[in-house]
Design a protein around this motif. Structure first.
Motif, PDB file in Angstrom:
ATOM      1  N   MET A 184       0.859  -1.203   0.000  1.00 52.05           N
ATOM      2  CA  MET A 184       0.000   0.000   0.000  1.00 52.05           C
ATOM      3  C   MET A 184       0.889   1.245   0.000  1.00 52.05           C
ATOM      4  N   GLU A 185       0.498   2.188  -0.800  1.00 47.61           N
ATOM      5  CA  GLU A 185       1.318   3.383  -0.965  1.00 47.61           C
ATOM      6  C   GLU A 185       1.280   4.247   0.289  1.00 47.61           C
ATOM      7  N   ASP A 186       2.412   4.818   0.647  1.00 47.38           N
ATOM      8  CA  ASP A 186       2.509   5.686   1.816  1.00 47.38           C
ATOM      9  C   ASP A 186       1.627   6.915   1.608  1.00 47.38           C
ATOM     10  N   PRO A 187       0.688   7.210   2.501  1.00 51.77           N
ATOM     11  CA  PRO A 187      -0.218   8.367   2.324  1.00 51.77           C
ATOM     12  C   PRO A 187       0.526   9.676   2.277  1.00 51.77           C
ATOM     13  N   ARG A 188       1.703   9.742   2.917  1.00 54.71           N
ATOM     14  CA  ARG A 188       2.454  10.997   2.877  1.00 54.71           C
ATOM     15  C   ARG A 188       3.036  11.248   1.493  1.00 54.71           C
ATOM     16  N   ILE A 189       3.371  10.169   0.789  1.00 53.99           N
ATOM     17  CA  ILE A 189       3.887  10.335  -0.566  1.00 53.99           C
ATOM     18  C   ILE A 189       2.746  10.696  -1.510  1.00 53.99           C
ATOM     19  N   MET A 190       1.602  10.008  -1.329  1.00 50.41           N
ATOM     20  CA  MET A 190       0.431  10.316  -2.153  1.00 50.41           C
ATOM     21  C   MET A 190       0.058  11.780  -2.003  1.00 50.41           C
ATOM     22  N   PHE A 191       0.116  12.239  -0.782  1.00 49.79           N
ATOM     23  CA  PHE A 191      -0.297  13.606  -0.512  1.00 49.79           C
ATOM     24  C   PHE A 191       0.837  14.599  -0.718  1.00 49.79           C
ATOM     25  N   GLU A 192       2.010  14.081  -0.930  1.00 46.49           N
ATOM     26  CA  GLU A 192       3.194  14.899  -1.163  1.00 46.49           C
ATOM     27  C   GLU A 192       3.412  15.902  -0.034  1.00 46.49           C
ATOM     28  N   LEU A 193       3.169  15.439   1.184  1.00 48.61           N
ATOM     29  CA  LEU A 193       3.350  16.321   2.333  1.00 48.61           C
ATOM     30  C   LEU A 193       4.352  15.673   3.275  1.00 48.61           C
ATOM     31  N   THR A 194       5.559  16.213   3.352  1.00 47.75           N
ATOM     32  CA  THR A 194       6.601  15.713   4.245  1.00 47.75           C
ATOM     33  C   THR A 194       7.184  16.894   4.992  1.00 47.75           C
ATOM     34  N   TYR A 195       7.975  16.596   6.013  1.00 45.67           N
ATOM     35  CA  TYR A 195       8.620  17.692   6.740  1.00 45.67           C
ATOM     36  C   TYR A 195       9.521  18.494   5.798  1.00 45.67           C
ATOM     37  N   GLU A 196      10.115  17.790   4.807  1.00 46.09           N
ATOM     38  CA  GLU A 196      11.025  18.476   3.890  1.00 46.09           C
ATOM     39  C   GLU A 196      10.285  19.537   3.084  1.00 46.09           C
ATOM     40  N   ASN A 197       9.157  19.147   2.450  1.00 48.44           N
ATOM     41  CA  ASN A 197       8.470  20.176   1.646  1.00 48.44           C
ATOM     42  C   ASN A 197       7.704  21.166   2.511  1.00 48.44           C
ATOM     43  N   LEU A 198       7.346  20.737   3.719  1.00 46.38           N
ATOM     44  CA  LEU A 198       6.745  21.702   4.641  1.00 46.38           C
ATOM     45  C   LEU A 198       7.723  22.829   4.912  1.00 46.38           C
ATOM     46  N   PHE A 199       8.949  22.458   5.240  1.00 49.47           N
ATOM     47  CA  PHE A 199       9.948  23.450   5.626  1.00 49.47           C
ATOM     48  C   PHE A 199      10.390  24.306   4.437  1.00 49.47           C
ATOM     49  N   GLN A 200      10.606  23.641   3.295  1.00 47.16           N
ATOM     50  CA  GLN A 200      11.162  24.360   2.150  1.00 47.16           C
ATOM     51  C   GLN A 200      10.111  25.144   1.370  1.00 47.16           C
ATOM     52  N   ASN A 201       8.929  24.560   1.193  1.00 43.52           N
ATOM     53  CA  ASN A 201       7.982  25.115   0.227  1.00 43.52           C
ATOM     54  C   ASN A 201       6.756  25.806   0.838  1.00 43.52           C
ATOM     55  N   ILE A 202       6.455  25.503   2.114  1.00 41.73           N
ATOM     56  CA  ILE A 202       5.194  26.017   2.675  1.00 41.73           C
ATOM     57  C   ILE A 202       5.419  26.956   3.844  1.00 41.73           C
ATOM     58  N   ARG A 203       6.252  26.538   4.801  1.00 37.70           N
ATOM     59  CA  ARG A 203       6.398  27.333   6.014  1.00 37.70           C
ATOM     60  C   ARG A 203       6.830  28.775   5.765  1.00 37.70           C
TER      61      ARG A 203
END
Length: 573
Positions: A1-20
């Protein structure tokens, strides 16, 4: 089963770099408060990168977040920019994919990338509010920069120091060697997802929480066990408030049907608090680790003055715990400083919170023996009710401080009198208790008389109890009470003493009924005249009774319907 965080493309890395970077620290902290208060509703994810939700602020706002292209995200609120509503939805999105929302607050990129996500979809972030209340680790109950220095009395602001590392303790079952913080972390883990889908489900909530949590205190030091049970009750009250807010927000049309269940839980909690308070041995409590008391006091500080409506008896609980368990000169000094600091920002407090702060400070005045200061402090509160002071009266009576009780009762008289009859029973109960220990008969009687008509019931009882029957009859007539409105036992008591005393009451009532000029009133008058005939017969004065009947028949001879009722009642031919 695919990791929901990958499906949603939401990780600490993109949170910090792209959103915060889109959010200022102030907006993040405001958004955290909205998230922690369950303001985010109708949350849904779409196409792996879109989040949509409704958030309850000063109005309903629709939020749409685009994780891939965050600059195109939007909120329907009037704020021009990336707002607290968007931040709150972002925190919920982080939680939904199994990450730890609180780490989105910290600017430490290293901490984010290296931290492991939570093991389930309701991670230990639900416990951070409790950590904040307890002033532990990198989290503190602090004045929020975002709201002018005022912490939310319902939920503390979370303040993470720049670059500080936040250690997350594992959640374990409550232990005798643990802390109040640890207990509440476990409570939250067990019941943070508890929901109510019908008013009937509330009936079992108190018992369900109690049965699952109280078992851990078995075999502990007796005083610590009582303290633990008190904290279980505090958690139940807190959690019930959350349930009440959810019901009122999501099922507002039916929220009234849940009211009885919430009130029942409130009653169960407070009654159990009274039992536990009576069990607490002050000598043993003093031997407990002071941190237990400090953490319990911090919990009360965080939750005892909710900004939302609450059916829990928070003020009484606050007073009870500070009067007994938490009573300590240094601790009281710290709590007073906290309250006075908050009160300096009156414009940012709701009327209810202002009242809570004033009453809590008055409580400490009373504890320190400064009754006059307590009276002055609360004298100008809007919407004052006598019920605010019942705890003080009960405490004085329990401690047999009769002079203090009498002073407060005298001071409360105008307030009780202006509040009508709703508080009379309680007020005169304390007067009667004080009168048993002080010579107050005449003074008490003067007060009762001065508070007429509100005190009618109590004055009437007094006259009967002291066999002042003539004055009792006069009182009934002054207030135009008929024999139909008077307790049968009272009338029988007068009859046994002297039937003559009742004659004026019946005569006056007969004429008042006749003057109402309607058939139902005429029937009532005839019934009373029959009773009068019986009285005259027992008194051996049938002739007087017959003359009275003829007088009434003649005086109201033009009242045809009344004359018909006299004939139906066989009083005349």
């Amino acid at each position: 089963m695919e990791d929901p965080r990958i499906m949603f493309e939401l990780t600490y890395e993109n949170l910090f770099q792209n959103i915060r970077p889109y959010f200022s620290s102030i907006i993040l902290k405001r958004g955290w408060e909205y998230y922690r208060e369950d303001m985010v509703e109708r949350f849904r994810m779409e196409n792996g990168s879109i989040v949509q939700a409704i958030i309850y602020g000063s109005d309903l706002y629709k939020v749409r977040l685009d994780i891939k292209h965050f600059s195109s995200s939007e909120c329907s609120c009037p704020y021009n920019g990336y707002c607290k509503h968007m931040a709150a939805v972002m925190f919920e999105a982080v939680r939904q994919v199994g990450l730890q929302p609180l780490q989105f607050l910290t600017p430490d990129r290293k901490l984010m990338i290296n931290s492991k996500p939570a093991a389930n979809h309701k991670p230990v972030d639900t416990l951070f509010a409790v950590q904040a209340e307890m002033d532990l680790g990198g989290l503190q109950v602090s004045a929020s920069v975002s709201n002018g220095g005022i912490s939310n009395p319902t939920l503390p602001t979370i303040a993470a120091a720049e670059g500080a590392s936040i250690a997350i303790k594992p959640v374990t079952t409550p232990k005798e060697v643990g802390s109040v913080t640890d207990w509440h972390r476990y409570f939250e883990k067990q019941f943070s997802n508890y929901s109510i889908y019908s008013s009937g489900a509330l009936d079992s909530f108190f018992d369900e929480v109690s049965s699952k949590l109280l078992i851990f205190g078995q075999g502990w030091n007796p005083s610590l066990k009582v303290l633990y049970e008190m904290n279980v009750l505090l958690f139940i009250m807190k959690r019930t408030d959350v349930l009440q807010q959810q019901i009122e927000r999501n099922y507002s049309y039916y929220s009234h049907s849940y009211g009885q269940g919430f009130r029942a839980i409130s009653k169960q909690c407070y009654e159990q608090f009274l039992v536990l308070d009576s069990q607490m041995n002050s000598m043993e409590v003093s031997q407990l680790n002071p941190s237990y008391m400090q953490e319990t006091a911090a919990f009360l500080a965080a939750y005892s003055s909710p900004k939302h409506s609450s059916m829990m008896r928070w003020r009484d609980t606050y007073s009870l715990l500070w009067w007994g368990l938490l009573r300590d000169e240094a601790r009281i000094g710290n709590e007073k400083d906290r309250l006075e600091s908050i009160s300096e920002h009156q414009e940012q407090l709701s009327p209810r919170q202002k009242q809570d702060i004033s009453m809590n400070l008055a409580l400490f005045d009373v504890i320190e023996g400064n009754d006059q200061q307590a009276m002055q402090r609360t004298n100008k509160l809007p919407n004052r009710q006598p019920s605010l002071y019942v705890f003080f009266l009960q405490a004085f009576m329990t401690n047999q401080e009769w002079d203090r009780l009498i002073d407060w009762l005298k001071w409360l008289r105008p307030l009780v009198q202006s509040s009508g009859t709703s508080h009379m029973e309680t007020y005169f109960h304390y007067w009667q208790e004080a009168a048993k220990h002080r010579e107050l008969a005449e003074e008490w009687l003067d007060i009762v008389c001065s508070m007429l008509p509100s005190s009618f019931t109590y004055y009437s009882r007094y006259l009967l109890k002291h066999q002042q029957y003539r004055r009792w009859i006069d009182l009934q007539m002054i207030f135009e009470r008929t024999p139909f409105e008077i307790e049968k036992e009272s009338l029988k008591l007068i009859e046994a003493h002297d039937r003559n005393l009742l004659l004026p009451l019946y005569h006056l009532s007969v004429e008042r009924f006749i003057l109402q000029k309607n058939r139902a009133a005429y029937k009532s008058a005839v019934r009373l005249m029959k009773k009068l005939n019986q009285y005259y017969k027992h008194l051996g004065e049938q002739e007087h009774g017959q003359r009275y009947l003829m007088h009434i028949k003649k005086q109201f001879s033009r009242y045809r319907a009344f004359q018909e009722e006299l004939q139906k009642g066989k009083l005349i031919q």
